[in-house]
Scaffold this active site. Structure first.
Site, PDB file in Angstrom:
ATOM      1  N   GLY A  51     -12.694  -3.993   1.225  1.00  0.00           N
ATOM      2  CA  GLY A  51     -14.296  -3.618   1.397  1.00  0.00           C
ATOM      3  C   GLY A  51     -14.546  -2.623   0.462  1.00  0.00           C
ATOM      4  O   GLY A  51     -15.518  -2.696  -0.074  1.00  0.00           O
ATOM      5  N   ARG A  58       0.860  -1.246  -0.051  1.00  0.00           N
ATOM      6  CA  ARG A  58       0.100   0.008  -0.169  1.00  0.00           C
ATOM      7  C   ARG A  58       1.058   1.229   0.026  1.00  0.00           C
ATOM      8  O   ARG A  58       0.447   2.270  -0.737  1.00  0.00           O
ATOM      9  CB  ARG A  58      -0.964   0.089   1.254  1.00  0.00           C
ATOM     10  N   LYS A 103     -16.894 -16.229   5.123  1.00  0.00           N
ATOM     11  CA  LYS A 103     -18.424 -16.340   4.982  1.00  0.00           C
ATOM     12  C   LYS A 103     -19.478 -15.976   3.977  1.00  0.00           C
ATOM     13  O   LYS A 103     -18.848 -14.855   3.295  1.00  0.00           O
ATOM     14  CB  LYS A 103     -18.621 -15.119   6.290  1.00  0.00           C
ATOM     15  N   GLY A 112      -8.455  -8.369   0.800  1.00  0.00           N
ATOM     16  CA  GLY A 112      -7.088  -8.615   1.566  1.00  0.00           C
ATOM     17  C   GLY A 112      -6.855 -10.127   1.460  1.00  0.00           C
ATOM     18  O   GLY A 112      -5.529 -10.230   1.049  1.00  0.00           O
TER      19      GLY A 112
HETATM   20  P1  AMP Z   1     -12.496 -13.677   3.925  1.00  0.00           P
HETATM   21  O1  AMP Z   1     -11.963 -12.588   4.820  1.00  0.00           O
HETATM   22  O2  AMP Z   1     -14.085 -14.021   4.247  1.00  0.00           O
HETATM   23  O3  AMP Z   1     -12.260 -13.618   2.592  1.00  0.00           O
HETATM   24  O4  AMP Z   1     -12.184 -14.915   4.542  1.00  0.00           O
HETATM   25  C1  AMP Z   1     -10.752 -15.421   4.570  1.00  0.00           C
HETATM   26  C2  AMP Z   1     -10.321 -16.456   5.493  1.00  0.00           C
HETATM   27  O5  AMP Z   1     -11.277 -17.717   5.170  1.00  0.00           O
HETATM   28  C3  AMP Z   1      -8.955 -17.065   5.329  1.00  0.00           C
HETATM   29  O6  AMP Z   1      -8.351 -16.594   6.555  1.00  0.00           O
HETATM   30  C4  AMP Z   1      -9.019 -18.498   5.107  1.00  0.00           C
HETATM   31  O7  AMP Z   1      -8.161 -19.203   6.058  1.00  0.00           O
HETATM   32  C5  AMP Z   1     -10.579 -18.497   5.802  1.00  0.00           C
HETATM   33  N1  AMP Z   1     -11.180 -20.022   5.128  1.00  0.00           N
HETATM   34  C6  AMP Z   1     -11.104 -20.362   3.998  1.00  0.00           C
HETATM   35  N2  AMP Z   1     -11.637 -21.522   3.696  1.00  0.00           N
HETATM   36  C7  AMP Z   1     -11.945 -21.878   5.005  1.00  0.00           C
HETATM   37  C8  AMP Z   1     -12.219 -23.088   5.338  1.00  0.00           C
HETATM   38  N3  AMP Z   1     -12.872 -24.184   4.860  1.00  0.00           N
HETATM   39  N4  AMP Z   1     -12.635 -23.184   7.026  1.00  0.00           N
HETATM   40  C9  AMP Z   1     -12.310 -22.390   7.645  1.00  0.00           C
HETATM   41  N5  AMP Z   1     -11.553 -21.226   7.191  1.00  0.00           N
HETATM   42  C10 AMP Z   1     -11.537 -20.876   5.925  1.00  0.00           C
END
Ligand code: AMP
Length: 397
Positions: free
Chosen positions: A378, A35, A198, A355
Site C-alpha cells: 500500500g 522485511r 481488483k 506484496g
Molecule cells: P492483489 O492483492 O489485488 O494484487 O491480487 C492478488 C491476488 O489476485 C492473488 O492472490 C491472485 O491469485 C489473484 N488473482 C490474479 N488473477 C486472478 C484471476 N484471474 N482470478 C482470480 N484471482 C486472481
C-alpha cells in the site's frame, strides 16, 4: 534526505520503527523474513557507532489488546540469530518494564518491544501514547516503509517529540530513492504492468500512471472487468460490475493521453477454482458460462513480453493470474522472466511493488534478477499515486 548517516549514534539510544510484520505459519515459523533482513543495515550501523537500539513494530491485525498469536516474542529467536546477539524483549511496548529495560540498555545492545497494535492508540495516532514511546529513546529513526502510508503513533505522530533528532533508516531511504526514479525520472519507454484481483484497488494508481507511462499492461483478475465492459463474455471470472463504466473511461483517458493500453488477447480458463481443474485456452471475451479465467494465455504472453523487453523503465504490481496454483502460474512466470530479460539485456530499471508481485517473483527465484523489489504494498502504491506519505512527511518536516 535526513538519513542515519547524518548522525553519530555513540552512547545514544535509537528508537527505530521497523516493519517486522512478517508472515508466520501455524507453528510461528517465519515464512518470509525479507522485511527483517531489510532492516538489519540500519540496526548494525547504529550498533557499530556505539549506540543501542530499541525496536518497535506491529505484527498482524490484533483487535486492540494483547493476543498471543500476534506477539513479537515469536520472532525474537530469529532476530537474535540474524544480529548474532541476544535481543532483549519487553512484553509491553510502554509501561514501567519497557522504561526500565530501555534505561538499562548498554551500547551494542538491542531491545524489542511487544506489538504496538496491542494498543488501539497506535492506529489512532494518539499523541499521549506516542509520547510514552518517545520517552524510551534519544533519537527516532523510521525504517518502516511498509507502514509509511499510515499516520499512526509510532510512524508519524512520535516524530513531533524529536524535532531535530529524527532520521530515515537505510531501507526507507532506498525505497524512496527507487520509487522516485519511477515517479519523476523514468527513462522511456516506461511500461507499467498492473495485475491482481481488483480494479477498485488500483484505480488511483492507474489514473496517475496515465500521465507518466508509454505502455500500460493490464492482466490478472482485473482484466475480466475490462473485457466484460467491452462487451465480452467472461463466464464466472472475477468481475466488479460497478467498475465497468470506469474501465471504459480509463481506456478513453489512455487514448486521449496517447498511452498504449494492452489487455490480454487470450486467457487460460478453468471449470473450477482449483489447481486440478480442467483447463483450456480461449480468446479474451469468449469464456463459456461456468468457466473462469485464471491466467493470461500464450498469445497475451507474447504480446506483453515484446513490449516489456523493449522498455527502459518497468513498474510491476500484481500477478497476471492465480500464480499460487502451479497450473495457473505460467502467465505470471513469463512476465517475471520478461522483466528480468529487460533488466539484463535492455538495461531497464525494474521496480517490483506490492506484496503479491513480490511473493510471485520470490516464488520463481528471480528476486535478485530485477532492479528492486519493494517491501511496501500500500505504501508504494500511495507514493506512486502522488500522495505524501505521513511517515515520510514526519521526518522531512
Ligand atoms: P492483489 O492483492 O489485488 O494484487 O491480487 C492478488 C491476488 O489476485 C492473488 O492472490 C491472485 O491469485 C489473484 N488473482 C490474479 N488473477 C486472478 C484471476 N484471474 N482470478 C482470480 N484471482 C486472481
Amino acid at each position: 534526505m535526513k538519513t542515519v548517516d547524518q548522525c553519530d549514534f555513540k552512547d545514544k539510544k535509537a528508537l527505530i520503527r521497523v516493519d517486522f510484520n512478517v508472515p508466520l505459519d501455524k507453528d510461528f515459523n517465519i515464512t518470509d523474513d525479507k522485511r527483517m533482513r531489510a532492516a538489519l543495515p540500519t540496526i548494525t550501523k547504529i550498533l557499530n557507532d556505539g549506540g543501542s537500539v530499541i525496536l518497535m513494530s506491529h505484527l498482524g491485525r490484533p483487535k486492540g489488546g494483547p493476543e498471543d498469536k500476534y506477539s513479537l516474542k515469536h520472532i525474537l529467536g530469529d532476530l537474535s540469530r540474524m544480529l548474532d546477539l541476544e535481543v532483549k524483549f519487553a512484553d509491553d511496548c510502554i509501561g514501567a518494564d519497557a522504561a526500565e529495560k530501555a534505561k538499562d540498555l548498554e551500547p551494542g545492545q538491542v531491545l524489542l518491544l511487544e506489538n504496538l497494535r496491542f494498543y488501539k492508540e497506535e492506529e489512532k495516532g494518539d499523541k499521549e501514547f506516542a509520547g510514552k514511546l518517545a520517552k524510551l529513546g534519544d533519537v527516532y529513526v523510521n525504517d518502516a516503509f511498509g507502514t509509511a502510508h499510515r499516520a499512526h503513533a509510532s510512524t508519524s505522530i512520535i516524530a513531533e517529540f524529536f524535532p531535530t533528532e529524527k532520521y530515515f533508516g537505510y531501507l526507507m531511504a532506498e525505497e524512496l530513492k527507487n520509487a522516485e526514479k519511477i515517479n519523476n525520472n523514468a527513462d522511456k519507454p516506461f511500461t507499467a504492468i498492473m495485475g491482481g484481483a481488483k480494479v477498485s484497488d488500483k484505480i488511483l494508481l492507474i489514473e496517475s500512471l496515465l500521465d507518466k507511462v508509454d505502455n500500460l499492461i493490464i492482466g490478472g483478475g482485473m482484466a475480466y472487468t475490462f473485457a466484460k465492459a467491452q462487451g465480452g463474455e467472461i463466464g464466472t471470472s472475477l468481475l466488479e460490475a460497478d467498475r465497468m463504466e470506469l474501465c471504459l473511461e480509463l481506456l478513453e483517458k489512455a487514448k486521449a493521453k496517447g498511452v498504449n493500453i494492452l489487455l490480454p488477447v487470450d486467457t487460460v480458463i478453468a471449470d473450477k477454482f482449483d489447481n486440478e481443474a480442467q483447463k483450456k485456452n480461449v480468446d479474451s471475451g469468449q469464456i463459456p458460462a461456468d468457466w473462469m479465467g485464471l491466467d493470461i494465455g500464450p498469445k497475451s504472453v507474447d504480446l506483453f513480453t515484446d513490449v516489456i523487453k523493449n522498455s527502459k523503465t518497468l513498474l510491476w504490481n500484481g500477478p497476471m493470474g492465480v500464480f499460487e496454483m502451479a497450473n495457473f502460474e505460467q502467465g505470471t512466470r513469463a512476465i517475471a522472466e520478461a522483466v528480468v530479460a529487460a533488466t539484463k539485456e535492455n538495461d531497464a530499471f525494474s521496480l517490483i511493488g506490492g506484496g503479491d508481485s513480490a511473493a510471485a517473483i520470490a516464488k520463481f527465484g528471480l528476486e535478485d534478477e530485477v532492479s528492486y523489489v519493494s517491501t511496501g504494498g500500500g505504501a508504494l502504491l500511495e507514493y506512486m499515486e502522488g500522495k505524501e506519505l505521513p511517515g515520510v512527511k514526519a521526518i522531512n518536516d
